[in-house]
Scaffold this motif. Structure first.
Motif, PDB file in Angstrom:
ATOM      1  N   LYS A   1       0.799  -1.225   0.000  1.00  0.00           N
ATOM      2  CA  LYS A   1       0.000   0.000   0.000  1.00  0.00           C
ATOM      3  C   LYS A   1       0.832   1.275   0.000  1.00  0.00           C
TER       4      LYS A   1
ATOM      5  N   ASN B   1      -2.889  12.883  -3.221  1.00  0.00           N
ATOM      6  CA  ASN B   1      -3.151  11.445  -3.216  1.00  0.00           C
ATOM      7  C   ASN B   1      -1.919  10.611  -3.561  1.00  0.00           C
TER       8      ASN B   1
ATOM      9  N   ARG C   1     -11.104   8.342  -4.928  1.00  0.00           N
ATOM     10  CA  ARG C   1     -11.702   7.032  -5.203  1.00  0.00           C
ATOM     11  C   ARG C   1     -10.749   6.175  -6.035  1.00  0.00           C
TER      12      ARG C   1
ATOM     13  N   ARG D   1      -7.481   6.445  -6.000  1.00  0.00           N
ATOM     14  CA  ARG D   1      -6.385   6.037  -5.113  1.00  0.00           C
ATOM     15  C   ARG D   1      -6.785   4.832  -4.269  1.00  0.00           C
ATOM     16  N   ARG D   2      -7.971   4.882  -3.682  1.00  0.00           N
ATOM     17  CA  ARG D   2      -8.409   3.774  -2.823  1.00  0.00           C
ATOM     18  C   ARG D   2      -8.542   2.471  -3.604  1.00  0.00           C
ATOM     19  N   LYS D   3      -9.016   2.578  -4.829  1.00  0.00           N
ATOM     20  CA  LYS D   3      -9.232   1.365  -5.625  1.00  0.00           C
ATOM     21  C   LYS D   3      -7.940   0.819  -6.208  1.00  0.00           C
TER      22      LYS D   3
ATOM     23  N   ASP E   1      -4.304   1.859  -2.858  1.00  0.00           N
ATOM     24  CA  ASP E   1      -4.342   1.387  -1.467  1.00  0.00           C
ATOM     25  C   ASP E   1      -4.441  -0.131  -1.401  1.00  0.00           C
TER      26      ASP E   1
END
Length: 459
Positions: A290, A365, A452, A454-456, A459
């Motif tokens: 991550k 991000n 969104r 970045r999270r998908k 991360d």
């Protein structure tokens, strides 16, 4: 008439009197319960015996109150047997290890209560509410039984040791370590004892001999990474074929079946344990890392991957200096090249504000932008179209549509897409409505869409 009516009453009174006398006589004939023996009120002590007293309430224990009282007596008996630690024992060398002695004593206590032999029942006492059991065990008999068990355990252990020595002489170190692990496991209950026995014609402390020889086995092995350092872009999975290690002995012979444990800081690995194949290779599975930066993947040989059955021996073997190594995995922030196609009422317009908003979102991000396509890991594309959509009650409306997509720069595979359809700006004229709609787009890009992504993906 009067005599007839009184007669039944006289008969009933006479019967009641006779029944009362009989019940009283029966009650007087039941002997009182015997007084409790001394061991119920005061725990006995003896220099010749271990004692155990168990109690069970008849209501709380139910129908099994006798069995529960006996089990409680055995546990009580086992708790009287003190564990002495010999200065020449394995346990003595481990006493500074946090929690180790407690683990051993806990294991020994459970084993003792289950495997006690030679005890005898010295008394039972019962009340309407409770059931008492008194056990005792001759200390001399206990020592005799324990010495016999230790002798048997040492004999079994020596067989495993002999097999391990033979395997080591043949260069099969994996099997040799398993044999030595079994040799130690046979002694798990007795590592507080000196375990003195004859080795090579001399009386020696057997437990310490085993640890010394196991360390010598470990010293014969080496483990090294196939790749010393690997660089990957954040958001991508580390390929399993990049986290491979090779195990050999000091002569260069690859070792099959050697067990390895992996770790990498606080990262949770997909595969933390593995066994080397016939080529001596073994690999971890890291998955997606991550955070960016330098990560150290460590690999360490161990004797047994599943030591839950022999937890104490597992702790003992932690003190062996097992061969270990590491490789570096560098995780870089992705570099993104942005392409913008922005039109207003069908005509191309400046996309400077969109570029600026995207760059701001990238910094927030944790990824970078680049103007050079050959430096990019990802290609981002923003299609943004606006058109005047009418006037209602003197308010002018501009509608926006389009999308943001990310593609892998090497494979051109799409990794993310989100639509902007439905955005609208409303104000007193078309220019102000356009500016308001563009501001709404930039806010969504910075605070919703890019986070969104970045999270998908990252991360």
């Amino acid at each position: 008439m009067r005599v007839t009516s009184i007669f039944p009453i006289l008969i009933f009174s006479l019967a009641l009197t006779l029944f009362s006398c009989k019940a009283k006589k029966q009650a007087e004939s039941v002997p009182p319960p015997p007084p409790p023996p001394d061991w119920v009120s005061e725990r006995p002590t003896s220099s010749m015996y271990y004692v155990g007293i168990g109690i069970a309430g008849k209501v709380s224990a139910g129908a099994n109150y006798m069995q529960i009282a006996k089990e409680n007596a055995l546990n009580d008996l086992a708790s009287e047997i003190k564990v002495n630690v010999s200065g020449n024992s394995i346990l003595y060398t481990m006493e500074n290890e946090t929690g180790f002695k407690e683990d051993f004593l806990s294991t020994t206590k459970v084993s003792s209560s289950v495997n006690l032999e030679g005890f005898e029942q010295s008394g039972v006492y019962e009340t309407p509410d409770s059931y008492y059991v008194f056990y005792k065990l001759s200390k001399a008999k206990y020592k005799e039984i324990r010495d016999a068990r230790i002798s048997t355990a040492i004999s079994l252990s020596k067989q495993s040791r002999a097999e391990g020595r033979q395997q080591a002489s043949n260069g099969n170190y994996s099997q040799a370590m398993q044999n030595y692990y079994q040799a130690l496991s046979s002694l798990e209950e007795y590592i507080n004892e000196p375990l003195k026995t004859e080795i090579d014609g001399q009386e020696q402390y057997y437990g310490n001999i085993l640890l010394k020889e196991m360390q010598q086995l470990a010293n014969e092995l080496t483990i090294s990474p196939v790749i010393q350092e690997y660089t990957i872009t954040q958001g991508n999975v580390v390929p399993d074929d990049k986290t491979v290690f090779t195990i050999k002995d000091k002569t260069g012979k690859v070792q099959y079946g050697v067990q390895v444990v992996f770790s990498m800081g606080d990262e949770v690995l997909l595969k933390e344990k593995a066994i080397s194949d016939h080529t001596g290779k073994v690999n971890s599975s890291v998955g997606k890392i991550k955070s960016t930066g330098r990560n150290i993947l460590k690999a360490k040989l161990i004797a047994d991957l599943d030591n839950k059955k022999h937890k104490v021996i597992g702790r003992v073997l932690d003190n062996i200096q097992w061969p270990s190594t590491a490789m570096i995995i560098l995780v870089e922030a992705p570099r993104v090249k942005l392409i913008v196609d922005q039109k207003k009422n069908g005509a191309e317009v400046s996309s400077a504000e969109v570029f600026q908003a995207f760059s701001s979102a990238a910094i927030s991000n944790s990824f970078m932008t680049t103007e050079k396509e050959n430096e990019a890991n990802l290609i981002a594309k923003i299609i943004l179209t606006s058109k005047e959509s009418g006037v209602y009650h003197d308010l002018y409306s501009v509608t926006f549509s389009g999308y943001l997509s990310f593609h892998d720069a090497k494979t051109n595979a799409e990794v993310f897409r989100e639509s902007f359809d439905g955005l609208r700006g409303v104000d007193l004229n078309y220019d102000r409505a356009y500016n308001k709609g563009l501001e709404a787009f930039k806010k969504r890009l910075i605070y919703e869409t890019i986070p969104r992504f970045r999270r998908k993906h990252l991360d």
